[in-house]
Design a protein around this motif. Structure first.
Motif, mmCIF file in Angstrom:
data_model
loop_
_atom_site.group_PDB
_atom_site.id
_atom_site.type_symbol
_atom_site.label_atom_id
_atom_site.label_comp_id
_atom_site.label_asym_id
_atom_site.label_seq_id
_atom_site.Cartn_x
_atom_site.Cartn_y
_atom_site.Cartn_z
ATOM 1 N N GLY A 177 0.817 -1.213 0.000
ATOM 2 C CA GLY A 177 0.000 0.000 0.000
ATOM 3 C C GLY A 177 0.848 1.258 0.000
ATOM 4 N N ILE A 178 1.892 1.260 0.792
ATOM 5 C CA ILE A 178 2.790 2.414 0.840
ATOM 6 C C ILE A 178 3.552 2.548 -0.474
ATOM 7 N N ARG A 179 3.926 1.396 -1.072
ATOM 8 C CA ARG A 179 4.642 1.429 -2.359
ATOM 9 C C ARG A 179 3.748 2.018 -3.451
ATOM 10 N N ALA A 180 2.438 1.738 -3.361
ATOM 11 C CA ALA A 180 1.505 2.232 -4.374
ATOM 12 C C ALA A 180 1.383 3.756 -4.357
ATOM 13 N N THR A 181 1.726 4.376 -3.257
ATOM 14 C CA THR A 181 1.669 5.838 -3.170
ATOM 15 C C THR A 181 2.891 6.501 -3.792
ATOM 16 N N GLY A 182 3.862 5.680 -4.264
ATOM 17 C CA GLY A 182 5.070 6.234 -4.866
ATOM 18 C C GLY A 182 6.213 6.415 -3.884
ATOM 19 N N ALA A 183 6.090 5.805 -2.697
ATOM 20 C CA ALA A 183 7.147 5.944 -1.680
ATOM 21 C C ALA A 183 8.393 5.177 -2.113
ATOM 22 N N ASN A 184 9.552 5.660 -1.645
ATOM 23 C CA ASN A 184 10.802 4.959 -1.934
ATOM 24 C C ASN A 184 11.002 3.824 -0.934
ATOM 25 N N GLN A 185 12.098 3.073 -1.098
ATOM 26 C CA GLN A 185 12.311 1.889 -0.273
ATOM 27 C C GLN A 185 12.513 2.239 1.206
ATOM 28 N N ILE A 186 13.187 3.330 1.464
ATOM 29 C CA ILE A 186 13.401 3.735 2.865
ATOM 30 C C ILE A 186 12.068 4.056 3.528
ATOM 31 N N GLN A 187 11.187 4.742 2.816
ATOM 32 C CA GLN A 187 9.867 5.055 3.369
ATOM 33 C C GLN A 187 9.036 3.792 3.559
ATOM 34 N N GLU A 188 9.195 2.819 2.664
ATOM 35 C CA GLU A 188 8.498 1.539 2.834
ATOM 36 C C GLU A 188 8.918 0.861 4.135
ATOM 37 N N VAL A 189 10.228 0.921 4.422
ATOM 38 C CA VAL A 189 10.730 0.302 5.647
ATOM 39 C C VAL A 189 10.224 1.051 6.871
ATOM 40 N N ILE A 190 10.299 2.368 6.836
ATOM 41 C CA ILE A 190 9.936 3.179 8.000
ATOM 42 C C ILE A 190 8.448 3.071 8.316
ATOM 43 N N TYR A 191 7.607 3.143 7.292
ATOM 44 C CA TYR A 191 6.161 3.209 7.525
ATOM 45 C C TYR A 191 5.439 1.870 7.332
ATOM 46 N N GLY A 192 6.055 0.935 6.602
ATOM 47 C CA GLY A 192 5.385 -0.325 6.344
ATOM 48 C C GLY A 192 5.932 -1.513 7.103
ATOM 49 N N VAL A 193 7.258 -1.494 7.383
ATOM 50 C CA VAL A 193 7.897 -2.639 8.029
ATOM 51 C C VAL A 193 8.050 -2.434 9.530
ATOM 52 N N ILE A 194 8.680 -1.345 9.914
ATOM 53 C CA ILE A 194 9.027 -1.124 11.326
ATOM 54 C C ILE A 194 7.810 -1.142 12.246
ATOM 55 N N PRO A 195 6.680 -0.510 11.887
ATOM 56 C CA PRO A 195 5.522 -0.599 12.801
ATOM 57 C C PRO A 195 5.057 -2.033 13.052
ATOM 58 N N GLN A 196 5.232 -2.914 12.078
ATOM 59 C CA GLN A 196 4.800 -4.308 12.257
ATOM 60 C C GLN A 196 5.754 -5.119 13.132
ATOM 61 N N VAL A 197 7.040 -4.814 13.037
ATOM 62 C CA VAL A 197 8.031 -5.645 13.733
ATOM 63 C C VAL A 197 8.499 -5.047 15.055
ATOM 64 N N MET A 198 8.141 -3.807 15.331
ATOM 65 C CA MET A 198 8.664 -3.152 16.534
ATOM 66 C C MET A 198 8.371 -3.910 17.825
ATOM 67 N N PRO A 199 7.158 -4.463 18.027
ATOM 68 C CA PRO A 199 6.937 -5.230 19.267
ATOM 69 C C PRO A 199 7.889 -6.417 19.405
ATOM 70 N N LEU A 200 8.090 -7.176 18.325
ATOM 71 C CA LEU A 200 9.011 -8.303 18.383
ATOM 72 C C LEU A 200 10.440 -7.835 18.580
ATOM 73 N N TRP A 201 10.833 -6.799 17.868
ATOM 74 C CA TRP A 201 12.186 -6.267 18.015
ATOM 75 C C TRP A 201 12.451 -5.837 19.459
ATOM 76 N N THR A 202 11.471 -5.192 20.059
ATOM 77 C CA THR A 202 11.623 -4.749 21.451
ATOM 78 C C THR A 202 11.782 -5.938 22.387
ATOM 79 N N SER A 203 10.965 -6.950 22.191
ATOM 80 C CA SER A 203 11.043 -8.139 23.036
ATOM 81 C C SER A 203 12.382 -8.843 22.877
ATOM 82 N N PHE A 204 12.844 -9.009 21.641
ATOM 83 C CA PHE A 204 14.136 -9.648 21.392
ATOM 84 C C PHE A 204 15.270 -8.870 22.059
ATOM 85 N N THR A 205 15.216 -7.549 21.971
ATOM 86 C CA THR A 205 16.280 -6.714 22.535
ATOM 87 C C THR A 205 16.326 -6.820 24.051
#
Length: 257
Positions: free
Chosen positions: A165-193
């Motif tokens: 969805g974020i890619r469809a708006t014309g976002a670049n790869q960094i924006q895809e990671v920041i807005y599409g990936v990190i919000p999904q993985v942040m809880p797991l990343w926090t727990s692992f850390t």
């Protein structure tokens, strides 16, 4: 047709269990397991353990300050590793990068976590001298390898919808990671850390054996001089510190995740 498939599945299962049994038997002899000897030496172990009591807390102020150094090493080693693991985990994820980037990054992470912290500590003691800084650097390298692997697995398990969805708006790869990936993985990343931080405090308590600072120095010296009652006091302080960190980490996970 169904009978053939069922027989094939059954054959595969039998082969699988045979391989597992073979591996277990082989590793049993390779490990030289001898439980009867352990039982025979029980009296010696009991006599040895009695020499640890009562614990000698005469230098508790010093032990406490050294334990704080050990915890500080764990904090900074984990924090630096978590920061470095974020970009490395993206580069090591099949759903984010091409294979010619993923595979070299994964091999780098493999190398970082395959070598024990004590080995890295020996290297960094030569580079930066004795003290906690060498311990922090050794924890940083090893933990980066561990967290990079765990973070990448979390990235590979995300839902692709938000990223697309974020890619469809014309976002670049960094924006895809920041807005599409990190919000999904942040809880797991926090727990692992947080889990890795607890592990790093325990690891930091051993690094002092090779001169990398913290309570491990006192622990090694007490063992070397056969002052087992002081060793007992140090171990009790370490157990108390680790238990406290575990409780605080659980609270933080409940708050953040």
């Amino acid at each position: 047709m169904l009978e053939k498939e069922a027989k094939l599945v059954s054959t595969k299962r039998i082969l699988f269990f045979f391989v597992i049994a073979t591996v277990l038997i082989f590793t049993y002899y390779q490990s030289e397991l001898d439980f009867p000897v352990l039982m025979q030496q029980g009296d010696n172990m009991g006599e040895y353990m009695r020499s640890y009591f009562p614990p000698d807390f005469s230098d508790w102020n010093y032990y406490f300050s050294e334990t704080l150094i050990t915890i500080s090493m764990g904090i900074w080693g984990t924090l630096m590793a978590a920061i470095a693991a974020v970009p490395l985990s993206i580069l090591a994820s099949n759903n984010m990068c091409p294979v010619w980037i993923v595979q070299p990054t994964r091999r780098l992470l493999d190398a970082m976590r395959a070598i024990n912290e004590i080995v890295f500590a020996l290297v960094f003691v030569v580079a930066v001298g004795l003290g906690p800084f060498a311990g922090v650097l050794s924890l940083f390298v090893n933990t980066t390898g561990v967290l990079g692997k765990l973070f990448s697995e979390a990235v590979e398990s995300i839902e692709p919808g938000p990223v697309e969805g974020i890619r469809a708006t014309g976002a670049n790869q960094i924006q895809e990671v920041i807005y599409g990936v990190i919000p999904q993985v942040m809880p797991l990343w926090t727990s692992f850390t947080l889990y890795r931080f607890e592990s790093n405090v325990r690891s930091a308590s051993v690094l002092g054996i090779v001169g990398a600072g913290g309570i491990g120095v006192s622990l090694y010296q007490s063992f070397g001089s056969f002052e087992y009652q002081k060793v007992c006091a140090i171990l009790i302080i370490l157990v108390a510190a680790t238990g406290t960190i575990d409780l605080l980490s659980a609270k933080v996970r409940q708050w953040l995740v």
